[in-house]
Design a protein around this motif. Structure first.
Motif, mmCIF file in Angstrom:
data_model
loop_
_atom_site.group_PDB
_atom_site.id
_atom_site.type_symbol
_atom_site.label_atom_id
_atom_site.label_comp_id
_atom_site.label_asym_id
_atom_site.label_seq_id
_atom_site.Cartn_x
_atom_site.Cartn_y
_atom_site.Cartn_z
ATOM 1 N N TYR A 1 0.881 -1.173 0.000
ATOM 2 C CA TYR A 1 0.000 0.000 0.000
ATOM 3 C C TYR A 1 0.914 1.217 0.000
ATOM 4 N N ILE A 2 1.007 1.858 -1.146
ATOM 5 C CA ILE A 2 1.991 2.922 -1.319
ATOM 6 C C ILE A 2 1.346 4.282 -1.093
ATOM 7 N N PRO A 3 1.839 5.029 -0.110
ATOM 8 C CA PRO A 3 1.382 6.416 0.055
ATOM 9 C C PRO A 3 2.159 7.294 -0.916
ATOM 10 N N SER A 4 1.800 8.537 -0.993
ATOM 11 C CA SER A 4 2.571 9.452 -1.820
ATOM 12 C C SER A 4 4.000 9.522 -1.291
ATOM 13 N N TYR A 5 4.967 9.491 -2.203
ATOM 14 C CA TYR A 5 6.367 9.569 -1.784
ATOM 15 C C TYR A 5 6.733 10.955 -1.265
ATOM 16 N N GLN A 6 5.804 11.889 -1.414
ATOM 17 C CA GLN A 6 6.058 13.251 -0.954
ATOM 18 C C GLN A 6 5.575 13.474 0.472
ATOM 19 N N ASN A 7 5.229 12.371 1.155
ATOM 20 C CA ASN A 7 4.805 12.442 2.561
ATOM 21 C C ASN A 7 3.573 13.313 2.772
ATOM 22 N N THR A 8 2.677 13.327 1.795
ATOM 23 C CA THR A 8 1.405 14.023 1.980
ATOM 24 C C THR A 8 0.398 13.058 2.591
ATOM 25 N N ASN A 9 -0.655 13.607 3.182
ATOM 26 C CA ASN A 9 -1.657 12.776 3.830
ATOM 27 C C ASN A 9 -2.394 11.914 2.814
#
Length: 217
Positions: A58-66
């Motif tokens: 489960y990949i979140p945004s690599y830019q550390n956004t919510n």
């Protein structure tokens, strides 16, 4: 269907994940025209998994956004509608760039949701005998939906995380085995969770059916 409340077990290492994951089957196309199913094998660190299974990221945004976890009975999201008439327009790609790069969401779809990445290992070693490969020298593997090029694959997903466990995973950036906020399940426990085949169908050894010629081999 409320999967978490009806499921009795899970094969996932995160015990709160009762989701259903599906991918196309790979077949070996032998020289004599028969097809044999290629079995999956456990990924690295998951070698003891019964039947191989898949590794799901489960990949979140690599830019550390919510990132907002999926909601029950939904796939993605415009923040309002749980579905749409075409089953697609309630979700959207970024206006520019990519999800991983933190591309901006369109104003109509402001809620970022996780991206799923499937990793599957196929055990092709039982088919190393080149004398069984097609005589024309073509590669012998084909997806169950007919693609022999390997340029694409297909998978499906039905959300089944218990409570807010997936949101916790997104908020705490869980990584593999390191996620103290969630309950971890040993592989040997997951191996106990299985479903007997509903249809007794032996598909190994079947020959190709040409729909245009309407001829059974």
């Amino acid at each position: 269907m409320d999967i978490p409340s009806t499921a009795t077990c899970t094969t996932c290492t995160f015990a709160e994940d009762f989701s259903n994951y599906w991918t196309a089957v790979m077949f070996f196309r032998a020289r004599n025209g028969t097809y044999k199913r290629v079995q999956q094998k456990g990924n690295v660190y998951f070698e003891d998994s019964k039947g191989g299974g898949m590794t799901i990221y489960y990949i979140p945004s690599y830019q550390n956004t919510n990132v907002t976890a999926f909601k029950p009975l939904t796939y993605c999201w415009d923040g309002v509608n749980l579905d749409s008439p075409d089953h697609a327009s309630h979700v959207s790609y970024p206006e520019s760039g990519t999800f991983e790069e933190g591309g901006p969401c369109p104003a109509s779809h402001p809620v970022k949701i996780p991206q799923l990445f499937y990793e599957i290992v196929w055990d092709t070693t039982p088919f190393n005998d080149k004398s069984e490969w097609p005589e024309d020298g073509s590669q012998p593997f084909v997806w169950s939906y007919g693609d022999a090029t390997g340029f694409g694959n297909h998978g499906d997903y039905m959300f089944g995380w218990k409570g807010n466990a997936l949101q916790i995973a997104m908020d705490t950036n869980c990584n593999g085995f390191k996620c103290p906020e969630l309950q971890y399940q040993e592989i040997k426990e997951g191996n106990k969770c299985s479903v007997e085949p509903i249809v007794d169908e032996d598909i190994d050894g079947c020959k190709y059916f040409d729909r245009q010629k309407k001829v059974h081999s």
